[in-house]
Enzyme design. Structure first.
Site, PDB file in Angstrom:
ATOM      1  N   HIS A   1       2.870   3.427  -9.009  1.00 38.75           N
ATOM      2  CA  HIS A   1       2.670   1.998  -9.268  1.00 38.75           C
ATOM      3  C   HIS A   1       3.891   1.410  -9.980  1.00 38.75           C
ATOM      4  CE1 HIS A   1      -1.292   2.189  -7.710  1.00 38.75           C
ATOM      5  NE2 HIS A   1      -1.813   2.896  -8.702  1.00 38.75           N
TER       6      HIS A   1
ATOM      7  N   ASN B   1     -10.550  -2.572  -6.272  1.00 42.30           N
ATOM      8  CA  ASN B   1      -9.729  -1.719  -7.150  1.00 42.30           C
ATOM      9  C   ASN B   1     -10.358  -1.520  -8.533  1.00 42.30           C
ATOM     10  OD1 ASN B   1      -6.468  -2.843  -5.896  1.00 42.30           O
ATOM     11  ND2 ASN B   1      -7.748  -1.123  -5.248  1.00 42.30           N
TER      12      ASN B   1
ATOM     13  N   ILE C   1      -7.058  -5.039   7.459  1.00 31.49           N
ATOM     14  CA  ILE C   1      -6.845  -6.257   6.663  1.00 31.49           C
ATOM     15  C   ILE C   1      -7.431  -6.071   5.262  1.00 31.49           C
ATOM     16  CG2 ILE C   1      -7.369  -8.746   6.519  1.00 31.49           C
ATOM     17  CD1 ILE C   1      -5.390  -7.989   8.751  1.00 31.49           C
TER      18      ILE C   1
ATOM     19  N   ARG D   1      -0.077   9.230 -10.295  1.00 34.16           N
ATOM     20  CA  ARG D   1      -0.224   7.995  -9.512  1.00 34.16           C
ATOM     21  C   ARG D   1       0.438   6.793 -10.180  1.00 34.16           C
ATOM     22  NH1 ARG D   1      -3.805   7.608  -5.426  1.00 34.16           N
ATOM     23  NH2 ARG D   1      -4.057   5.391  -5.845  1.00 34.16           N
TER      24      ARG D   1
ATOM     25  N   ASP E   1       0.840  -1.198   0.000  1.00 31.53           N
ATOM     26  CA  ASP E   1       0.000   0.000   0.000  1.00 31.53           C
ATOM     27  C   ASP E   1       0.878   1.251   0.000  1.00 31.53           C
ATOM     28  OD1 ASP E   1      -2.278   1.488   0.051  1.00 31.53           O
ATOM     29  OD2 ASP E   1      -2.859   0.970   2.097  1.00 31.53           O
ATOM     30  N   GLY E   2       0.359   2.303  -0.604  1.00 32.30           N
ATOM     31  CA  GLY E   2       1.029   3.605  -0.529  1.00 32.30           C
ATOM     32  C   GLY E   2       1.670   4.074  -1.815  1.00 32.30           C
TER      33      GLY E   2
ATOM     34  N   GLY F   1       0.194   5.460  -4.359  1.00 28.89           N
ATOM     35  CA  GLY F   1      -0.407   6.748  -4.711  1.00 28.89           C
ATOM     36  C   GLY F   1       0.191   7.882  -3.888  1.00 28.89           C
TER      37      GLY F   1
ATOM     38  N   TRP G   1       3.091   7.880  -2.397  1.00 27.76           N
ATOM     39  CA  TRP G   1       4.498   8.054  -2.784  1.00 27.76           C
ATOM     40  C   TRP G   1       4.568   8.988  -3.991  1.00 27.76           C
ATOM     41  CZ3 TRP G   1       7.465   7.541  -7.076  1.00 27.76           C
ATOM     42  CH2 TRP G   1       8.855   7.531  -6.885  1.00 27.76           C
TER      43      TRP G   1
END
Ligand code: FPP
Length: 245
Positions: free
Chosen positions: A29, A60, A187, A25, A12-13, A15, A17
């Site tokens: 990825h 998603n 989760i 975005r 996760d993260g 976007g 970053w």
């Protein structure tokens, strides 16, 4: 260092970053895929037997079309570029999730990659794609219901083992350690059945920044945890019982 037999990761993260670096975005990825490549190699070198990555959730699909398209493109590129590595390093690819929802060409590349690596036995890399645990559980319940309805299976004979055998993860042991990056402590519909006794590790690090050093930190923390599987500490230390399972 304690090496989990099965490590699962919620990546996760990407976007955030990208946002932090004033980039679109999709650049996040792209960097995320580079992290995947390096973590796969590191886990293989460390002797981790099973690595499961949450690459694309059922939810998603609701992201902007452009982002979904970019993620599918990156997945296709990843499969092509990693084939050599998987073959030379003995990595077997598996997928869990509603694969039929993926674009047909990606489904085909995946199927080929799974087939070509089927004999590899050094590490199983499982990609969760179009995956949601509730959906997996519903599909499993349907599969069992159909077998009961046909008279092939008695409802009373269904136990944990029967249930696990119709999940997407049949033949894959439950994760020993789950890592989630980017500071979220949820989760998020990942492996709900399989995570029952898994150690959870959350880090603020964003996925594109998750490097070997971060992996080592997670493994060190895992080594400090005492896994009891619902038993007492004395039992785990062999006073009453040898095997916690
Ligand atoms: C979360 O970041 C990550 C994803 C939605 C997908 C993870 C995908 C990759 C690492 C690349 C594709 C994977 C493979 C195996 C080729 P986010 O976009 O939710 O980040 P944010 O919460 O900061 O917006």
């Amino acid at each position: 260092m304690a090496i989990p037999r099965h490590l699962a990761i919620i990546m996760d993260g990407n976007g955030r970053w990208a946002e932090n670096h004033h980039l679109p975005r999709v650049s996040g990825h792209r960097r995320g895929v580079e992290t995947v490549q390096s973590i796969v190699r590191s886990c293989r070198e460390l002797g981790i037997g099973y690595l499961t990555l949450y690459a694309f959730s059922s939810e998603n699909w609701g992201r902007p079309e452009e982002e979904v398209g970019a993620l599918m493109g990156l997945l296709g590129q990843f499969l092509k570029s990693e084939m050599e590595t998987m073959l030379t390093r003995g990595i077997r690819l598996r997928v869990i999730g509603e694969i039929r929802r993926l674009p047909a060409p990606i489904g085909q590349v995946l199927e080929e990659a799974v087939a070509r690596t089927a004999e590899n036995d050094r590490m199983v890399l499982t990609l969760a794609l179009s995956y949601g645990a509730r959906n997996e559980l519903v599909r499993a319940a349907r599969a069992l219901a159909a077998r009961v309805a046909s008279g092939e299976l008695a409802a009373d004979s269904i136990d944990d083992e029967t249930f696990a055998s119709v999940l997407d993860t049949a033949e894959i042991p439950d994760p020993d350690l789950l890592i989630r990056t980017s500071g979220e402590m949820r989760i998020s519909n990942f492996l709900l059945w399989q995570l029952a006794y898994t150690e959870l590790y959350f880090t603020e690090t964003l996925w594109p920044d998750f490097d070997d050093e971060q992996l080592q930190l997670a493994l060190k923390e895992y080594g400090r945890r005492q896994r009891r599987f619902g038993l007492t500490a004395a039992q785990i230390h062999g006073k009453d019982r040898e095997d916690p399972h």
